[in-house]
Design a protein around this motif. Structure first.
Motif, short mmCIF file in Angstrom:
data_model
loop_
_atom_site.label_atom_id
_atom_site.label_comp_id
_atom_site.label_asym_id
_atom_site.label_seq_id
_atom_site.Cartn_x
_atom_site.Cartn_y
_atom_site.Cartn_z
N ALA A 180 4.27 -15.36 16.51
CA ALA A 180 4.34 -13.95 16.86
C ALA A 180 3.50 -13.12 15.89
CB ALA A 180 5.80 -13.48 16.84
N MET A 181 2.85 -12.11 16.43
CA MET A 181 2.12 -11.15 15.61
C MET A 181 3.06 -9.98 15.30
SD MET A 181 -1.03 -12.23 15.12
CE MET A 181 -2.20 -10.88 15.01
N PRO A 182 2.89 -9.29 14.15
CA PRO A 182 1.82 -9.53 13.17
C PRO A 182 2.04 -10.81 12.38
CG PRO A 182 3.32 -7.87 12.34
CD PRO A 182 3.75 -8.17 13.75
N HIS A 183 0.93 -11.46 12.03
CA HIS A 183 0.93 -12.71 11.29
C HIS A 183 0.02 -12.50 10.08
CE1 HIS A 183 -0.15 -16.91 10.38
NE2 HIS A 183 0.98 -17.24 10.97
N PRO A 184 0.38 -13.03 8.92
CA PRO A 184 -0.42 -12.71 7.72
C PRO A 184 -1.84 -13.24 7.74
CG PRO A 184 1.24 -14.38 7.23
CD PRO A 184 1.56 -13.86 8.59
N ALA A 185 -2.09 -14.38 8.41
CA ALA A 185 -3.40 -15.01 8.29
C ALA A 185 -4.57 -14.16 8.77
CB ALA A 185 -3.40 -16.36 9.00
N PRO A 186 -4.54 -13.57 9.98
CA PRO A 186 -5.69 -12.78 10.41
C PRO A 186 -6.02 -11.62 9.47
CG PRO A 186 -4.29 -13.29 12.28
CD PRO A 186 -3.54 -13.70 11.05
N GLU A 187 -4.98 -10.93 9.01
CA GLU A 187 -5.21 -9.81 8.11
C GLU A 187 -5.78 -10.28 6.77
OE1 GLU A 187 -2.77 -5.86 6.56
OE2 GLU A 187 -1.67 -7.70 6.99
N MET A 188 -5.24 -11.37 6.25
CA MET A 188 -5.71 -11.89 4.97
C MET A 188 -7.15 -12.37 5.08
SD MET A 188 -3.17 -11.97 2.57
CE MET A 188 -2.93 -13.47 1.64
N LEU A 189 -7.47 -13.12 6.13
CA LEU A 189 -8.82 -13.64 6.29
C LEU A 189 -9.83 -12.52 6.47
CD1 LEU A 189 -8.10 -16.72 8.58
CD2 LEU A 189 -8.67 -16.74 6.15
N ALA A 190 -9.46 -11.51 7.25
CA ALA A 190 -10.37 -10.38 7.45
C ALA A 190 -10.63 -9.66 6.13
CB ALA A 190 -9.78 -9.42 8.47
N HIS A 191 -9.59 -9.49 5.34
CA HIS A 191 -9.76 -8.79 4.06
C HIS A 191 -10.61 -9.61 3.10
CE1 HIS A 191 -8.73 -6.00 0.83
NE2 HIS A 191 -8.67 -7.07 0.05
N LEU A 192 -10.34 -10.90 3.00
CA LEU A 192 -11.11 -11.74 2.07
C LEU A 192 -12.58 -11.79 2.47
CD1 LEU A 192 -8.60 -14.67 1.48
CD2 LEU A 192 -9.22 -12.85 -0.12
N ALA A 193 -12.85 -11.83 3.78
CA ALA A 193 -14.24 -11.82 4.23
C ALA A 193 -14.91 -10.52 3.83
CB ALA A 193 -14.30 -12.02 5.74
N GLY A 194 -14.20 -9.39 4.02
CA GLY A 194 -14.76 -8.09 3.65
C GLY A 194 -14.94 -7.92 2.16
N ALA A 195 -14.06 -8.58 1.38
CA ALA A 195 -14.14 -8.47 -0.08
C ALA A 195 -15.17 -9.41 -0.69
CB ALA A 195 -12.76 -8.75 -0.69
N GLY A 196 -15.75 -10.27 0.14
CA GLY A 196 -16.77 -11.19 -0.36
C GLY A 196 -16.21 -12.39 -1.10
N PHE A 197 -14.93 -12.71 -0.88
CA PHE A 197 -14.34 -13.88 -1.54
C PHE A 197 -14.92 -15.14 -0.92
CE2 PHE A 197 -10.91 -17.10 -1.82
CZ PHE A 197 -10.80 -17.17 -3.20
N GLN A 198 -15.49 -16.01 -1.74
CA GLN A 198 -16.24 -17.16 -1.25
C GLN A 198 -15.47 -18.48 -1.30
OE1 GLN A 198 -19.61 -16.99 -0.12
NE2 GLN A 198 -19.31 -14.78 -0.20
#
Length: 383
Positions: free
Chosen positions: A96-114
């Motif tokens: 069920a949404m909300p789920h932490p993974a999509p939000e976390m992955l989107a943020h890490l991608a935007g923050a440049g975490f490699q």
């Protein structure tokens, strides 16, 4: 409607399995093509997936090759590797949404975490039950090895240099996650100083561990209950360190060793702690990662025949290197305030209690690891 969406519609809510050949490859192809996604499906894109072409000028014909990880991989969900470039993780069952993974992955991608598998997309479906997360699409890391395997090799050999890299990785992860909107913006709770019930949560874990752990281990644990409860005392005080988004289930099993180093994965949260708040002290992640090194030592003793004294010495040295590298990285970036060292010990004790609860409810053979750690921390008195 593209055939992939028709096929997914025909599956309904049935979790994807190894019998559903071609679905993962077709999904990745559709994402690369960038076509319209019909309802009831939706795609949240984090970054562009790699082309599946054989060269810059050629395009694949037919469906790209896919393979699963194999039965040797112990995971709750079902993951498929497509064209040796992309991993599709199908949630079983859909979450069920909300789920932490999509939000976390989107943020890490935007923050440049490699230091993670490149995040590409999340596939969801909306129906009468609401929105559900069906799959996460990330990059494939060549030569990746599970943390419980490569770290046990390190324990067996006595090597600890890897812990420096893990400490820096964990610090970089927390530095990136600390840029989420402050807790004061997303809720009415204060952002920095608050008492959000960590003592009650920890005491609950201890009580469950005492109830669920039987036999000789249970008797030993009951005899140490007072000492364990005393270790939790710092959690009764107000927490004055920043509360940030944390990984929530950070242990060596979530860190892959691959051809270019190490990568942290699995931002689904801790499935055994459904009430966990997303904003917590960074010390909780650090404590779980540090104790997992001690679990690896127990694995090396039981499964690799490593002498106990040697394995425990390795765990102590690796732990110190991990914590030192973590603190140094925070200091380099001007954020030493993210770690309150006084919280490490109580969070570690709580974590061992949670490991015992997990063993009792889901994986009884795992009990030896947390019990080994606790017995090593509280050696029996000898005359």
């Amino acid at each position: 409607m593209n055939s992939i969406w028709k096929r997914l519609l025909s599956l309904g809510e049935k979790p994807l399995t190894a019998q559903d050949r071609g679905v993962s490859a077709a999904l990745v192809t559709a994402l690369v093509d960038g076509g319209e996604v019909p309802p009831p499906f939706a795609v949240r894109r984090f970054s562009a997936p790699p082309s599946l072409s054989y060269s810059a000028a050629d395009h694949d014909t037919g469906v790209p090759a896919e393979r699963d990880f194999g039965s040797h991989v112990d995971q709750t969900n079902y993951s498929v590797i497509v064209a040796e470039r992309v991993v599709v993780k199908w949630l079983t069952p859909p979450a069920a949404m909300p789920h932490p993974a999509p939000e976390m992955l989107a943020h890490l991608a935007g923050a440049g975490f490699q230091d993670t598998a490149p995040p590409y997309a999340a596939l969801t479906r909306v129906d009468g039950a609401g929105e559900r997360l069906l799959a996460l699409v990330t990059g494939y890391l060549p030569g990746a090895r599970d943390g419980w395997e490569w770290c046990a090799d390190e324990a067996e050999s006595g090597r600890t240099a890897f812990a420096d890299a893990l400490g820096r990785l964990a610090a970089d992860l927390h530095l990136a996650l600390s840029t989420f909107p402050p807790l004061s913006i997303v809720t009415t709770a204060p952002a920095v100083t608050t008492n959000f019930g960590p003592m009650e949560r920890a005491e609950g874990a201890l009580a469950d561990a005492l109830t669920l752990t039987g036999g000789e281990d249970g008797e030993w644990l009951a005899g140490k209950a007072g000492a364990l409860r005393a270790e939790l005392a710092p959690l009764a005080r107000p927490i004055s360190t920043p509360l940030i988004r944390i990984h929530g289930d950070l242990h060596v099993g979530q860190i892959l060793q691959w051809s270019d180093g190490y990568a942290v994965i699995d931002f689904d949260g801790n499935p055994t702690v459904t009430e966990a708040a997303p904003y917590q002290p960074a010390a909780r992640d650090v404590a779980q990662l540090a104790t997992s090194l001690e679990h690896v030592a127990q694995v090396a003793i039981k499964r690799r025949g490593t002498p106990p004294r040697q394995a425990l010495r390795w765990a102590g040295e690796a732990r110190e290197r991990l914590l030192s590298a973590y603190r140094d990285r925070l200091a380099e970036r001007g954020r030493p305030d993210l770690l309150d060292g006084s919280l490490l010990r109580p969070f570690e004790i709580e974590q061992e209690c949670r490991e015992l609860v997990y063993a009792a409810r889901h994986l009884p053979r795992w009990r030896y690891a947390p019990m080994g750690v606790l017995r090593a921390r509280y050696p029996e008195e000898t005359p």
